[in-house]
Each structure stands twice: as structure tokens, then as C-alpha cells.
Design an enzyme around this catalytic site. Sequence first.
Site, PDB file in Angstrom:
ATOM      1  N   HIS A 232       0.815  -1.433  -0.138  1.00  0.00           N
ATOM      2  CA  HIS A 232      -0.348  -0.107   0.191  1.00  0.00           C
ATOM      3  C   HIS A 232       0.785   1.204  -0.069  1.00  0.00           C
ATOM      4  O   HIS A 232       0.799   2.187  -0.490  1.00  0.00           O
ATOM      5  CB  HIS A 232      -0.927  -0.355   1.288  1.00  0.00           C
ATOM      6  CG  HIS A 232      -1.981  -0.719   1.147  1.00  0.00           C
ATOM      7  ND1 HIS A 232      -3.374  -0.460   1.543  1.00  0.00           N
ATOM      8  CD2 HIS A 232      -1.816  -2.162   0.094  1.00  0.00           C
ATOM      9  CE1 HIS A 232      -4.061  -1.232   1.327  1.00  0.00           C
ATOM     10  NE2 HIS A 232      -3.595  -2.082   0.163  1.00  0.00           N
TER      11      HIS A 232
ATOM     12  N   ASP B 291       8.389   5.420   0.194  1.00  0.00           N
ATOM     13  CA  ASP B 291       8.565   6.204   1.141  1.00  0.00           C
ATOM     14  C   ASP B 291       7.893   6.646   2.340  1.00  0.00           C
ATOM     15  O   ASP B 291       8.534   8.185   2.996  1.00  0.00           O
ATOM     16  CB  ASP B 291       8.123   8.116   0.331  1.00  0.00           C
ATOM     17  CG  ASP B 291       6.841   7.906  -0.078  1.00  0.00           C
ATOM     18  OD1 ASP B 291       6.173   7.738   0.169  1.00  0.00           O
ATOM     19  OD2 ASP B 291       6.741   9.115  -0.452  1.00  0.00           O
TER      20      ASP B 291
END
Length: 305
Positions: A61, A69
Amino acid sequence: MNSIYSFLLFLFILPVAYGGLKDGFYATSCPRAEFIIREVVKNRLDSDPSITAALLRMQFHDCFVRGCDASLLIEPSQKEKEPEKLAPPNKTVRGYELMNEAKEKLEKECNSTVSCADIIAVATRDAVELAGGPRYEIPTGRRDGLESKASQVNLPSPTLPIPQAVELFKDKGFSAREMVTLLGGHTVGIAHCSNVNTDRMHPGLSFWLTTTCASDPDKTVKLDQGTPEVVDNEFYTQISLGRGVLKLDQDLPFHGLTSGAVSEYRENLEVFRADFAKAMIKLGTVGVLVDGEGEIRNQCWAFNN
């Protein structure tokens, strides 16, 4: 044949570099980093075997929105009132407290050095191995993102037709086969009853799930009816027998774009292990920030001041 795929898996474990990431990135700056993360994961797994599924889902996800990130970890704040974690597909993501625990320990060991994005990747790798899956080396050096918006979340729905799902994965650089490989993570997955699809399901399982879910749509059920706490190829056997739970999983053995990979993985564990290792390494390189990009967060749940 098995020895060939064992050799291929060995190749995937050798040191590699991906666009600014490299094996052993913290060898000098924080040499105990991966050991610390592994200990946190192991301790949690001992009491909660479902954490493997939670971390696999968290990494997927996170990486499929803005890249790997750690933007998924951001809590609502004055700076960002609607971060990614508030998007509907992310409201049942778990494992945030493990990220925070690992980050706290790492900050004491070597502050402002190890990114939250790397913690996600390394923790997921360790959880996979500790649950019986392949060991693979994760190149590190990711940096944390500076933005997190729920409005940017566009993840594959478990009800998507196969061609549409393939296109979404293709947009991130993955082939249809690699999509089938990554969906193999459902071997330790769970789903809420509200997502259960009984249209293409073995009658016995359909009856059991219908009865189980009747009183509580938020109840969770296993996606692999055979070995639900082990990262192996049993998932592919189960979905081929009509014992898949999600529509997308149920359709995989019967669509021309995906049926071949399902058959191959069902028949050969070593092929799946090798391909899963390779796909997870690749997943961890999607849209990464490196060098001077982004930041190294002091806390995983908040941007630095």
C-alpha cells in the site's frame, strides 16, 4: 529442476544495486540497523503471526501510491489533515506500532540515520523469512517522503477484473506474472467479511464463510485455507480448488493472463520462492527517494519540522 531454481534464488540473494539503493547501505553509519529491526519483528511475530500479512500489505500500500517513501505512516496533522492512511483502502492497514517501535530503537542507536521507508522494506523481508518464506537481500538507502495525501491513493480493488488489475500493476512496472507472484502474499493474508465473494467458491467453504460472517461484516477470515501462517505456494492450490476468498484471487486460475503462472506456482514451490523474492525486491524499488531527496524522519508518523 529444483536445484536450478535454488540456484536462481541464490542469484537473487547476491548483492545488487537499484538506482541509488545498495546492499549494506548502513554498514558504516548504523551497522546494527537490520539486526534491530529483525529483533522487533521476531518479538512481534512470536505473539502475533498475522504481522507478516500486515507488513506485506503495508509495504504494498505504501509503494503503490507515491513510491516506497513511508508516506502511508503519516498521521493527520495541521500540515496534512488527510494523509494516505485515512483513504478507505488503508483504514484497515496494521503494523504502525511496530514501525514506531523499530524507529525509536534505531534513533537511540544512530539518530537521524535510518529511514522509515527502509524500516518497512527490511521488516517485511524479515517477517516473510520468519514465516517460512525465502530470505532475500533488500538494498537500502531509501529516504522518507515529504507528502502524504489520501486523494492520491489508487490501489487495486479485490473486486477488479483481471485485465484492469493487470493494467494497474503494469503502470508500476510489473508484468501480469509478477502480479500473480505478489498476490501470492495472500498465502498469509486475511480479509474482512465485507470483502468475501462467494460467487466462484467451493460450496462447503461458501456455506462456512456465509455462516461465519453473518453476524459481523468486520470479522476477518483467512485467505489461504491450507497453511494460513506460512509463506508458501499453498495459496495457489487453494484458489485452483475454488477455495479463494476474494474475487480477484478466485479469478486468477481461470484467466488467460494469469492461469499459467498460477499453475506453475501451484506445482513448484521453489519457482514461487525464487520469483517471490525477486518480485519483493523489485516492489521495494518503486518510486524510491535517494541521496538528497526527501528526508530521514525523526519519527515515522510525522514529517520533520
